[in-house]
Design a protein around this motif. Structure first.
Motif, mmCIF file in Angstrom:
data_model
loop_
_atom_site.group_PDB
_atom_site.id
_atom_site.type_symbol
_atom_site.label_atom_id
_atom_site.label_comp_id
_atom_site.label_asym_id
_atom_site.label_seq_id
_atom_site.Cartn_x
_atom_site.Cartn_y
_atom_site.Cartn_z
ATOM 1 N N ASN A 79 -46.985 22.725 -6.972
ATOM 2 C CA ASN A 79 -46.120 23.408 -7.928
ATOM 3 C C ASN A 79 -46.879 24.607 -8.503
ATOM 4 O OD1 ASN A 79 -44.054 24.089 -9.667
ATOM 5 N ND2 ASN A 79 -44.597 22.551 -11.195
ATOM 6 N N PHE A 80 -46.861 25.707 -7.774
ATOM 7 C CA PHE A 80 -47.551 26.908 -8.228
ATOM 8 C C PHE A 80 -46.764 28.124 -7.755
ATOM 9 C CE2 PHE A 80 -49.042 26.400 -3.918
ATOM 10 C CZ PHE A 80 -49.183 27.705 -3.440
ATOM 11 N N SER A 81 -47.024 29.251 -8.357
ATOM 12 C CA SER A 81 -46.335 30.476 -7.971
ATOM 13 C C SER A 81 -47.292 31.657 -8.092
ATOM 14 C CB SER A 81 -45.105 30.716 -8.858
ATOM 15 O OG SER A 81 -44.468 31.934 -8.528
ATOM 16 N N THR A 82 -47.625 32.257 -6.954
ATOM 17 C CA THR A 82 -48.447 33.456 -6.952
ATOM 18 C C THR A 82 -47.582 34.688 -7.224
ATOM 19 O OG1 THR A 82 -49.905 32.422 -5.330
ATOM 20 C CG2 THR A 82 -50.094 34.802 -5.611
ATOM 21 N N MET A 83 -46.409 34.696 -6.577
ATOM 22 C CA MET A 83 -45.437 35.765 -6.800
ATOM 23 C C MET A 83 -44.048 35.213 -6.527
ATOM 24 S SD MET A 83 -45.235 39.609 -5.168
ATOM 25 C CE MET A 83 -46.780 40.051 -5.956
ATOM 26 N N ASP A 84 -43.145 35.376 -7.475
ATOM 27 C CA ASP A 84 -41.800 34.821 -7.355
ATOM 28 C C ASP A 84 -40.946 35.738 -6.490
ATOM 29 O OD1 ASP A 84 -39.524 33.380 -7.637
ATOM 30 O OD2 ASP A 84 -39.184 33.836 -9.747
ATOM 31 N N THR A 85 -40.886 35.443 -5.184
ATOM 32 C CA THR A 85 -40.168 36.317 -4.262
ATOM 33 C C THR A 85 -39.029 35.607 -3.532
ATOM 34 O OG1 THR A 85 -41.739 35.823 -2.467
ATOM 35 C CG2 THR A 85 -42.208 37.749 -3.860
ATOM 36 N N HIS A 86 -38.863 34.306 -3.758
ATOM 37 C CA HIS A 86 -37.820 33.599 -3.007
ATOM 38 C C HIS A 86 -36.430 33.966 -3.534
ATOM 39 C CE1 HIS A 86 -38.475 30.903 -6.467
ATOM 40 N NE2 HIS A 86 -37.240 30.498 -6.271
ATOM 41 N N SER A 87 -35.457 33.867 -2.649
ATOM 42 C CA SER A 87 -34.093 34.258 -2.982
ATOM 43 C C SER A 87 -33.366 33.114 -3.693
ATOM 44 C CB SER A 87 -33.327 34.633 -1.704
ATOM 45 O OG SER A 87 -32.995 33.469 -0.958
ATOM 46 N N GLU A 88 -32.158 33.400 -4.134
ATOM 47 C CA GLU A 88 -31.329 32.405 -4.810
ATOM 48 C C GLU A 88 -30.511 31.572 -3.826
ATOM 49 O OE1 GLU A 88 -28.088 34.047 -7.115
ATOM 50 O OE2 GLU A 88 -28.063 35.878 -5.897
ATOM 51 N N LEU A 89 -30.725 31.779 -2.543
ATOM 52 C CA LEU A 89 -29.919 31.100 -1.529
ATOM 53 C C LEU A 89 -29.972 29.585 -1.655
ATOM 54 C CD1 LEU A 89 -28.146 31.268 1.008
ATOM 55 C CD2 LEU A 89 -30.259 31.390 2.366
ATOM 56 N N CYS A 90 -31.118 29.053 -2.079
ATOM 57 C CA CYS A 90 -31.268 27.597 -2.184
ATOM 58 C C CYS A 90 -30.231 26.984 -3.114
ATOM 59 C CB CYS A 90 -32.674 27.232 -2.651
ATOM 60 S SG CYS A 90 -33.137 27.964 -4.235
ATOM 61 N N ASN A 91 -29.725 27.767 -4.069
ATOM 62 C CA ASN A 91 -28.744 27.257 -5.024
ATOM 63 C C ASN A 91 -27.348 27.123 -4.420
ATOM 64 O OD1 ASN A 91 -30.732 27.331 -7.082
ATOM 65 N ND2 ASN A 91 -30.320 29.502 -7.433
ATOM 66 N N TYR A 92 -27.186 27.640 -3.217
ATOM 67 C CA TYR A 92 -25.874 27.638 -2.569
ATOM 68 C C TYR A 92 -25.852 26.751 -1.324
ATOM 69 C CZ TYR A 92 -24.880 31.552 -5.653
ATOM 70 O OH TYR A 92 -24.694 32.343 -6.763
ATOM 71 N N LEU A 93 -26.903 25.970 -1.153
ATOM 72 C CA LEU A 93 -26.981 25.078 -0.006
ATOM 73 C C LEU A 93 -26.748 23.628 -0.422
ATOM 74 C CD1 LEU A 93 -30.102 26.378 1.974
ATOM 75 C CD2 LEU A 93 -27.701 27.007 2.284
ATOM 76 N N LYS A 94 -26.067 22.905 0.436
ATOM 77 C CA LYS A 94 -25.904 21.461 0.262
ATOM 78 C C LYS A 94 -26.587 20.775 1.438
ATOM 79 C CE LYS A 94 -22.503 17.729 -0.051
ATOM 80 N NZ LYS A 94 -21.051 17.389 -0.045
ATOM 81 N N LEU A 95 -27.555 19.932 1.130
ATOM 82 C CA LEU A 95 -28.271 19.214 2.170
ATOM 83 C C LEU A 95 -27.707 17.811 2.321
ATOM 84 C CD1 LEU A 95 -31.993 20.168 1.403
ATOM 85 C CD2 LEU A 95 -30.309 21.396 2.791
#
Length: 244
Positions: A79-95
């Motif tokens: 649980n760490f973050s060097t630079m927050d570059t990920h997109s918001e796509l994960c919020n629109y996925l259902k696994l």
């Protein structure tokens, strides 16, 4: 493809398209996202292949984050973050998961593996990765050390372009290790450009070209281009050198 099993760790990913207001902005404008509805995963190995810039890595990253992995990679305990570059796509996925939980797992991003290696040193857990700091090894050797020492059976592995640091012979080493882990109950989801890695026989290959299409390994553009180049090197070089 309807070959998934109830006891595999990840069965399907679904894009909740009804929640997306526009497909004209990033990341929804990417070809991989625009053409995604549902994607079924093979219980052993699933490959996602396609040209640069189509959004393979963005989708793989979103799947990993939605599953609970750190955006920059590592195990679910990272649980760490060097630079927050990920997109918001994960919020629109259902696994859609199977009934069985993996014992362990790892999200490998070639581009941020240096940050993961640094965090491993900071946490003092190098022993689980072979006992030697990954920074004290070459890029390729650190990847192999991860595969050999950290990866184990009954686990889920999401790998983004793992060939980036590996020579052809080391890619073959990875194939052999991957098969060993599959035989021990692990599942792999891999985005790759490598014809060597995507040759794993008990797998499904999705080629992204105007949409996700399940294809045979030898029908992929990657295999065809490499085969043509290796079998006709002088002719291909002549064409390439005279094209500019």
């Amino acid at each position: 493809m309807k070959r998934f099993k109830l006891n595999q760790y990840l069965r399907t990913v679904k894009l909740c398209r009804e929640n997306i207001s526009s497909f004209s902005a990033y990341p929804f404008s990417l070809e991989a996202v625009r053409n995604l509805s549902t994607l079924d995963f093979h219980p052993k190995v699933t490959f996602i292949v396609g040209e640069n810039g189509t959004g393979k890595s963005t989708i793989l990253e979103a799947i990993a984050i939605a599953y609970g992995f750190n955006p920059e990679g590592g195990t679910k305990n990272f649980n760490f973050s060097t630079m927050d570059t990920h997109s918001e796509l994960c919020n629109y996925l259902k696994l859609i998961k199977g009934v069985k939980m993996p014992e362990d797992g790892f999200f490998l991003r070639a581009e941020s593996f240096y940050n993961v290696a640094t965090k491993i040193d900071e946490l003092g857990v190098a022993r689980s990765y072979g006992g030697v700091s990954l920074h004290d090894q070459s890029h390729g050797e650190s990847f192999i050390s991860l595969f050999i020492n950290k990866f184990k059976g009954n686990s889920l592995y999401i790998l983004d372009e793992p060939e980036a640091a590996l020579s052809p012979s080391r890619q073959m080493t990875m194939l052999a290790r991957m098969h060993e882990l599959v035989e021990q109950g692990s599942q792999f989801i891999i985005a790759t450009h490598s014809p060597i890695i995507m040759s794993y026989p008990d797998a499904v290959v999705y080629e992204l070209k105007g949409g996700f299409k399940e294809v045979e390994y030898k029908d992929t553009e990657h295999f065809q281009v490499m085969k043509q180049f290796v079998n006709n090197t002088e002719k291909m070089l002549e064409i390439l050198m005279n094209s500019y």
